[in-house]
Design an enzyme around this catalytic site. Structure first.
Site, PDB file in Angstrom:
ATOM      1  N   ASP A  36      10.379  38.375   7.907  1.00 39.02           N
ATOM      2  CA  ASP A  36       9.268  37.623   8.491  1.00 39.02           C
ATOM      3  C   ASP A  36       7.941  37.872   7.789  1.00 39.02           C
ATOM      4  O   ASP A  36       6.964  37.165   8.049  1.00 39.02           O
ATOM      5  CB  ASP A  36       9.116  37.956   9.978  1.00 39.02           C
ATOM      6  N   ASP A 274     -21.529  -1.129  -3.796  1.00 39.09           N
ATOM      7  CA  ASP A 274     -20.239  -0.757  -4.372  1.00 39.09           C
ATOM      8  C   ASP A 274     -19.204  -0.449  -3.290  1.00 39.09           C
ATOM      9  O   ASP A 274     -18.009  -0.423  -3.553  1.00 39.09           O
ATOM     10  CB  ASP A 274     -20.386   0.458  -5.299  1.00 39.09           C
ATOM     11  N   LEU A 410     -14.086  -1.988  -9.151  1.00 40.53           N
ATOM     12  CA  LEU A 410     -13.980  -2.624 -10.459  1.00 40.53           C
ATOM     13  C   LEU A 410     -12.549  -2.491 -10.990  1.00 40.53           C
ATOM     14  O   LEU A 410     -11.976  -3.438 -11.528  1.00 40.53           O
ATOM     15  CB  LEU A 410     -14.967  -1.961 -11.427  1.00 40.53           C
TER      16      LEU A 410
END
Ligand code: SF4
Length: 518
Positions: A36, A274, A410
């Site tokens: 563990d 934009d 773009l």
């Protein structure tokens, strides 16, 4: 039994480890089988801590089960106290140790360790990591907070940040600055960075800021009930939420100072031209309840996205998530099964996913960009740079995070205009995603995108159905930009199935388009 490949959360003792590792001067003695200790790696590798978590494991083996595992546990407790000299210890069991019923709490109490011993009861088979963290922190606060006068100045505690928390380190810094603008000092941040002595000082604060309900709510409620400390209900993620949070703090404290917004850029960035191409982008959100609720509002109101679906994996937050989903007019998906999440994403075909590390993989498989907004996360989301998600700088960080995976305006235009170009062809994807590698891969529509794999002239059969795409329809489909093509393909196939058509022709494609446009 449940067949499980990916889990969103670890077992509850990992939540307890997150609290212990966040703190200083506290040690966790965990009754657990050999092996563990793997959980150490979460802290030393994923979060890149420079020391081992303060956890001692009993690491019992098969041969120990025949003898006295209880003695093993007591020895581990004594060794931890002798070696690390903590101010307090927490004791508990992992899943396997829960089955052998050694009762770590009772055992530690009989040892007269001379420091506070806080016992944890974490039901490993019904609860998970976040519950483990919340419960552990609550037990520590309950065990150590001491009655005292309020501080002379107006102060608050920051509750909930832990080790292995998504951006917790920087959220604390951002909120500390924000509160300072408002005239509020921070009394104690806990559990992150707090010692047991600091926990004792919690009641000196005038109120609490509950940063993460997942990991701090039980303690906040207890402090409210026991010491009359109100706690904030708004998680300040996003510009509007941060302003709501400020108003909440002002209402609690009666202070009127305002916060410095001079570095806040998201509103203008998102209003600038934009960002027009972001409007109406369909997003799907999945993660922990807190981040999903906060980010859904941001996505819709501050980025202009359309929320196509949302959900969370921690059922503790299901009610809050359902309320936000109702507000957005979508259905909440509450599940910890990633296959269900994948199915939901596939059916909704969003243009972006805001999710966890798992959704990043799902996104990769489906060809959908993904921004990570919630744990579980991988090492890259414990960045070296300052990256909060809360407060005004957090809003700036999220804006960048959400925009980055998307094909920029773009680039999107070029991809559509020059789809036959060697650089901008459909499969190229966003330039920063290494999409130019000349390998055969699948596009968002589930179809092949390599010319060789799917000759333009040959009719193709839709996956999972008998509908045949005739070549002119297939060619036309390819004219649709790749990020919405998957949806167009699925809509057309559903339309054809509805009409009982075996083939999809150019006419079927346009009829389907007209049908769904109605
Ligand atoms: S005890 Fe729990 S955490 Fe440890 S190996 Fe077994 S199932 Fe995993």
């Amino acid at each position: 039994m449940k067949l499980t490949v990916w889990t969103y959360e670890g077992p509850p003792h990992v939540g307890a480890m997150r609290v212990a590792t966040a703190m200083k001067g506290l040690h966790y003695v965990l009754h657990a089988p050999q092996g563990d200790t793997y959980a150490d790696l979460l802290f030393t590798m994923i979060e890149r801590r420079n020391h081992r978590p303060p956890v001692s494991y009993t690491t019992f083996q098969a041969r120990d089960l025949g003898s006295d595992t209880a003695t093993l546990f007591k020895t581990a407790c004594q060794d931890a106290v002798d070696r690390f000299d903590p101010q307090a210890i927490i004791v508990g069991a992992s899943c396997t140790a829960e089955l052998i019923q050694d009762d770590p709490a009772g055992l530690a109490e009989t040892m007269d360790l001379k420091i506070p011993v806080i016992a944890l009861e974490l039901p490993s088979y019904s609860r998970k990591e976040n519950f483990g963290a919340d419960e552990t922190f609550y037990q520590i606060v309950r065990g150590l907070a001491a009655p005292q006068d309020r501080s002379a100045r107006i102060t608050c505690n920051l509750l909930g940040p832990t080790a292995l928390g998504f951006r917790n380190r920087d959220d604390v810094e951002e909120l500390t600055g924000l509160l300072s603008d408002l005239g509020v000092d921070v009394n104690v941040v806990a559990p992150l960075g707090a010692t047991p002595a600091d926990i004792a000082r919690l009641p000196a604060a005038h109120f609490n800021v509950l940063m993460y309900p997942e990991t701090g709510e039980a303690a906040a409620r207890w402090l409210e009930k026991t010491y009359g400390q109100p706690f904030t209900k708004t998680v300040p993620i996003g510009v509007a939420a941060t302003r709501d949070f400020i108003a909440e703090v002002q209402a609690i404290t009666g202070l009127t100072a305002t916060a410095d917004e001079s570095r806040l850029r998201l509103p203008w960035w998102s209003a600038s031209v934009d960002s027009t191409y972001l409007t109406g982008k369909r997003v799907f959100l999945f993660g922990d309840g807190t981040h999903v609720c906060a980010m859904a509002r941001m996505a819709r109101d501050e980025m202009g996205f359309e929320v196509a679906g949302l959900g969370c994996y921690n059922r503790e937050q299901a009610r809050a998530v359902r309320a936000v989903a109702r507000d957005m007019g979508v259905e909440a998906l509450i599940t910890d099964d990633y296959l269900e999440v994948e199915q939901a994403i596939e059916a909704l075909a969003p243009e972006m996913i805001m999710g966890t590390q798992m959704e990043r993989h799902i996104g990769k498989r489906l060809g959908i960009p993904c921004a990570v907004i919630s744990a579980p996360v991988h090492v890259q989301d414990y960045p070296a740079r300052y990256s909060p998600v809360m407060g005004f700088e957090g809003a700036n960080v999220i804006f960048d995070t959400l925009v980055h995976p998307l094909v920029m305006g773009l680039e999107e235009h070029l991809l559509t205009m020059f789809r036959d170009d060697f650089e901008f062809h459909d499969a190229a994807g966003p330039s920063h995603h290494g999409g130019h590698a000349p390998v055969a891969m699948s596009d968002a529509s589930g179809g092949s995108i390599s010319g060789k794999m799917m000759p333009d002239e040959a009719p193709s059969v839709a996956e999972g159905s008998n509908v045949i795409w005739l070549s002119d329809a297939e060619r036309e489909l390819k004219k649709i930009p790749f990020f919405v093509r998957g949806k167009a393909r699925r809509n057309t196939e559903a339309f054809a199935a509805q009409k009982g058509l075996q083939q999809i022709s150019l006419d079927t494609l346009y009829e389907a388009k007209a049908h769904y446009a109605r």
